[in-house]
Design an enzyme around this catalytic site. Sequence first.
Site, PDB file in Angstrom:
ATOM      1  N   ASP A   1       0.899  -1.339   0.215  1.00 17.56           N
ATOM      2  CA  ASP A   1       0.223  -0.105  -0.030  1.00 17.56           C
ATOM      3  C   ASP A   1       0.598   1.060  -0.373  1.00 17.56           C
ATOM      4  O   ASP A   1       2.269   1.108   0.168  1.00 17.56           O
ATOM      5  CB  ASP A   1      -0.787   0.137   1.107  1.00 17.56           C
ATOM      6  CG  ASP A   1      -2.302  -0.778   1.289  1.00 17.56           C
ATOM      7  OD1 ASP A   1      -2.444  -1.292   0.320  1.00 17.56           O
ATOM      8  OD2 ASP A   1      -2.589  -1.302   2.445  1.00 17.56           O
TER       9      ASP A   1
ATOM     10  N   ASP B   1      28.120 -28.800  22.489  1.00 18.89           N
ATOM     11  CA  ASP B   1      26.838 -28.788  21.575  1.00 18.89           C
ATOM     12  C   ASP B   1      26.262 -27.853  22.174  1.00 18.89           C
ATOM     13  O   ASP B   1      25.859 -26.931  21.189  1.00 18.89           O
ATOM     14  CB  ASP B   1      26.911 -29.969  21.172  1.00 18.89           C
ATOM     15  CG  ASP B   1      27.855 -31.098  19.571  1.00 18.89           C
ATOM     16  OD1 ASP B   1      28.208 -30.299  19.670  1.00 18.89           O
ATOM     17  OD2 ASP B   1      26.999 -31.589  19.570  1.00 18.89           O
TER      18      ASP B   1
END
Length: 947
Positions: free
Chosen positions: A354, A764
């Site tokens: 728009d 990890d």
Amino acid sequence: MTQLLTPGDGRKGPATATGAVATPVQTEPPGDVFVALDTSPRGLTAADAVARRGRYGPNELPRARSRGLWRQLAAQFTDLFAVVLLVASAITFLAYALQPSQDVGTFRLAVAILGVVLLNASIGFAQEYSAERTAQSLQAMVPHTCRVLRDGERQDLPAHELVPGDVVVLEAGDAVSADCRLVEAHEVSVNNAALTGESDAVGRTGEPVAAGPLLEARNCVFMGTDVVAGSAKAVVFATGAATEFGRIFRLAAAAPRQKTPLQLQVSSMARRVAGVALAIGAGLFAVRVPTGQPFVETFVFALGVMVALVPEGLPATLSVSLAIGVRRMARRHALVKKLLAVEALGSTTVVCTDKTGTLTQAEMTITQVWSGGASHPVSGVGYAPVGEVTDAAPVRELLRAAALCCNARLVPPAGTGRLPRSGREGWRVLGDSTEGALLVVAEKGGIDPAAEEARAPRVAEHPFDSVRKLMSTVHGTTDGDSYRAYVKGAPQELLARCTDIDWNGERRPLTDELRAEVIETNDALASQGLRVLAVGWRPVSGPHPTQDGAESGLTLLGLVGMLDPPRAEVSDAVDACRRAGIRIVMVTGDHPLTAEAVARRVGIVRQAAPAVVTGASLDAMNDDALDGLLAEPAELLLCRVSPEHKMRVVTALQRRGEVVAVTGDGANDAPALKHADIGVAMGASGTDVARESAVMVLLDDSFASIATAVRLGRSVYQNIRKFLIYLFSHNIAELVPILAATFAGFPLVPITAVQILAIDLGSDVLPALALGAEPPEPDVMDRPPRSRRDRLFSAGVMGRILFLGGIQALGVCAVFFWHIHASGIPYSHFTEDNAVYREAITMVQAGIVVSQFFNALAVRTDRQSVFRIGLLSNPWLLAAGCFGIGLMAAISYLPALRAVFNTAPLAAADWAVLAGFGVLLLAAEESRKWWLRRHRSGNRRGGVRCE
């Protein structure tokens, strides 16, 4: 408080606790509705509203019962990986019990596997709990409001504060927040699709209707539906769970959530990796048993390796990464309601935007008034009525007519009176911004809109709609015997309905010459980037003329030109989208000249002759012609378009394989918002219906927030790939030494299963989470959109995993066999208690941990040098890496941990050698990135685009 109508017999009596009124309220005349619901046309008093809210509760739909904390925690142990690990732990405990000597290492392995399960369950539970709280807090950022009369004053209130007896004001674009009986209705139509499944708008009236099913009552509107045209006043008769929508909401709220394609892809990938881990474990068992290793010990070892290679923390890490992306977007004014939107944002190729409010400030300011051949400049900016209309006397009737033909209301700053009129901060408009600008210019011209409304009360209205592009209101005159219709709208539409023109107070026939002058003036104003409205009037014979009767044979009073200034930040955002390969198409209902002027200001249009297509031209195109238009590379502006046009364009773009983001703020934008890949609603100025239809809400209504969200969406997908590379590359470093030792005939393993689990837990999870929070790379918006066919484990990702994992594997194999050979001890003489062996396996474990620290730094970027973005720019990653190294040092030096892991203290020289291997890994990855940058640059110079 008097009695309310109650369900069942229609007699007066106590209302139910839910606030339901099931008497056939639709049969009552409008005046009697107020009596029946114990209210008045002025609405409830503040005290009555408080009392009723205490009696009936908040106007909220029942929430689906969320699982209790214990159920959420228990659910973490039903995941596929959790079940595999629990079974493995049980088998290991059984093996420990069956061993004649009951090796304590087997027991420790069983405990370690169980520890992995508990850790993953804790992470999953914490993430799910956090996600629920985040969803609740983010939902609160998009308040649902309604306009209510309290003590005769019109107020904007949160929808949950509505109570039976409240008088609400409804306009086109509003979501209905409770079940209501209309008492005034002006050309009202509503969409009941949420209740009936029928998407066609249905008309509504304020007059009584015959008794029958409530949903069929034409004078009632219901929670969950939306007003698509007209305006009305209504009285609430049911709230919350007592509404019609409340009856069916529980079923929808209780429906299970579907996983996004990305989550399904990762889950499928993780299952395949788990299968590979099982195969490797079985293979190691089959290879080692014939060598004479004890059966139970070999089985336990293979089981431990298999468990360690399972990506058990991957789903939790993925969820955290997506949640981080959603929260980052929310902090940057982009509220993402579905995780799927995060994935799709990264592959957006077209944005249909728009103009008003998205590219501009949505604070319309009238700068020119034209009437009788003369222009009257207007000073002042924004909604504060500060400024003046130059030579206002000749245009006062125009300003008066424009102000009367409005439904908006100008609201002064909170806590101040109507005067003095100083300062801009805090002034706002309730209703349409264009109408707000008309009220402001009227006050600047010496017109008091409230006083004019009192002198000429409105008796009828024909609301604006997107087809005829006009609005008209009918007002009584001071003598009470005559009526006037005032009309405003698009100049082309209104001019076609005019037969006369007001020329400096004199009414003249609208000749072809005068009509041409009006059109020329309109085009001149529009070419300056102004939105132009025309205003006209005519006398009417009665208080309720037909629409055609009110809007034909008009006298043109003049034109007003208003400007909505572009947002300062939009130009940079448009430029970023261009660099990112995203096409921007402006879709607006404004005049083509106005649209092009704004588009040039913000950088959407740079060419001398962009493709400007109107809604009428789209109507004349078949699908093939439209596809051809969209396939052209020319800059495209779609002007004077309707919601149907927008929907058609979105469908055509998707037919071409584009990933389309669409912005919208009105109820009529809902179809396009739902159909788009990314529906983007305005949070500040948008309607409730638009916000419900979209998957993303811009809290500041700015196009710049879309560009920011795309940037963050791309970053989320990149971060997922980063921690996948990080996680799986070290699996190669764990597996290759075991295979090498097996085939070299070494009787023991270079790294035990307990050590592998320690790496998984200590090195990890935290770095992977930190990588999921990695900020976007500097060049993330300099790359083309990601293809929808692109997979997480692409050839490039697999190649990088093998490249980094191979370097780590070579390094740890080298330190292990170097340490073993340097001792001069034959392979057959090594035992688990041998000091050299313990030092060697400690070197392997420490080597993986140290190399993973450098690996985490290496995978932070795909092509950019990590030194360019700064080694310290992600402190969480550094902290996570240091934690892993610190844990490794504790395993090496603390006697209690050495006993658990069968490790030995490392010398400073050993750490230096391992750090050297880590530096070599980082240097190799930096060299690879340099080659990619150089190769890409060379291809670009040669005219080839390389990605």
